[in-house]
Enzyme design. Structure first.
Site, PDB file in Angstrom:
ATOM      1  CD  GLU A  93       5.605  -7.169 -11.787  1.00 10.66           C
ATOM      2  OE1 GLU A  93       5.011  -6.064 -11.736  1.00 10.66           O
ATOM      3  OE2 GLU A  93       5.441  -8.054 -10.940  1.00 10.66           O
ATOM      4  NE  ARG A 118       1.107  -7.052 -11.527  1.00 11.56           N
ATOM      5  CZ  ARG A 118      -0.160  -7.014 -11.109  1.00 11.56           C
ATOM      6  NH1 ARG A 118      -1.147  -6.989 -12.003  1.00 11.56           N
ATOM      7  NH2 ARG A 118      -0.466  -6.994  -9.840  1.00 11.56           N
ATOM      8  CB  SER A 154       6.537  -7.747  -7.136  1.00 12.61           C
ATOM      9  OG  SER A 154       5.744  -7.391  -6.021  1.00 12.61           O
TER      10      SER A 154
END
Length: 351
Positions: free
Chosen positions: A343, A160, A239
């Site tokens: 995130e 990520r 998420s």
């Protein structure tokens, strides 16, 4: 190029949260994107880039500067080489590659947002990451004042993360190029156990790419991870927290905390994450810390379908969302000594 003033930004995000921008510019060509960026930089105006808005948490006060919405279009297949304009809808692009019989991104179906965001976040799900297929990224380099082409190997991809995320004020992604695979209509080898089980095959097997895509869409929908305006479980950024990556020493301390809290037989998820590193599950941590599906009594709550998604039930503010996020983050740390990291990108606010 469209320009609006005191323009609402909430409708441009999947959270449907956030205040207005002083100025909102919508660009439909690469030249318009570059012109808008150059104008903002020349004026010393703060700049916010918006694609699909699926990874943004914008503060209730909004953004005091220029918000640039990238709405460029372009889908080109040359054999197995796919080139996407930054503004292309990612989920629709995946569907078109599967229709063309190509493999490599079929398990990334249903992920909201635009193609230009995929290298920034190194988007991944169900055993695939875009870093394995991206060959190069064409971007405007604000520091150099020119358009550059960055090979995939130089994008600094990790979990990520990327070079673009590391330097958010430097690069504006214009186009992304992928190397896909012609496997006769079959998918890439399946790497994710849940997907393989749902398809009745083993890890490493191939299935028709269309079947892999449809299965992933069904799995995502069951978790509220496919956008549906009528379903508040999808009024989210997917998420909200990344899966923690721990050193071996941190992991040992974590395991002891788990045993002390949940009993000696409890084994939390653990996955290799590079030499000396272990990745565990944020969803598992959240649930075991007491934040179960549907947790919350206010207008921002945990999804009723997935503990990793924080959602706007329709009347929330960004501060409502952040209060819930802080409660979850702090509760997980108190229970297990692990600090969750958000995130989505935060604008004008922070956890």
């Amino acid at each position: 190029m469209q320009e609006l003033h005191d323009a609402p930004l909430a409708p441009l995000t999947t959270f449907r949260l956030g205040g207005p921008a002083t100025r909102l510019v919508t660009a439909t060509t690469d030249d318009e994107v570059i012109a808008a960026v150059r104008a903002a930089d020349a004026a010393g105006d703060p700049l916010l880039i918006i694609g699909g808005g699926s990874n943004l948490v914008i503060g209730d006060k909004g953004f005091d500067g220029t918000a640039l919405r990238i709405a460029t279009r372009g889908f080109a297949l040359d054999g197995t080489t796919l080139t996407l304009a930054a503004g292309e809808n990612w989920s629709e692009a995946v569907a078109r590659t599967v229709e063309a019989g190509l493999a490599g991104v079929e398990c990334l179906a249903g992920i909201p947002g635009s193609a230009g965001a995929t290298p920034i976040q190194n988007v991944g799900a169900y055993g695939q990451e875009v870093s394995t297929t991206i060959t190069e990224v064409v971007a405007y380099d604000r520091r150099a004042g020119e358009t550059v082409t960055i090979p995939g190997a130089e994008c600094g991809f990790s979990y990520r993360h990327s070079r673009f995320k590391e330097h958010p004020d430097r690069f504006v992604v214009l186009r992304v190029r992928f190397a896909l695979e012609d496997a006769g209509g079959l998918s890439a080898p399946l790497k994710y156990a849940e997907t393989a089980r749902a398809l009745g095959v083993g890890a490493g097997d191939r299935v028709p790419a269309a079947a892999a895509r449809e299965t992933v869409l069904a799995l995502r929908a069951g978790k509220g991870m496919v956008l549906d305006p009528a379903d508040h479980d999808t009024w989210s950024a997917g998420s909200f927290f990344t899966n923690p990556i721990l050193t071996e020493a941190e992991h040992a301390v974590f395991l002891q905390r788990v045993r002390d809290r949940l009993g000696p037989e409890t084994a939390p998820p653990a996955f290799p994450a590079g030499e000396g590193l272990v990745k565990t599950s944020a969803a598992w941590l959240i649930d075991r810390a007491g934040f179960t599906k549907g947790y919350g009594s206010g207008p921002a709550r945990i999804s009723t379908k997935h503990t990793l998604a924080l959602t706007n039930r329709g009347q929330a503010t960004t501060e409502d969302l952040l209060a819930l996020a802080r409660e979850v983050r702090d509760g997980v740390h108190a229970a297990f000594g692990v600090t969750l990291v958000n995130e989505p990108v935060t604008v004008g606010v922070s956890l």
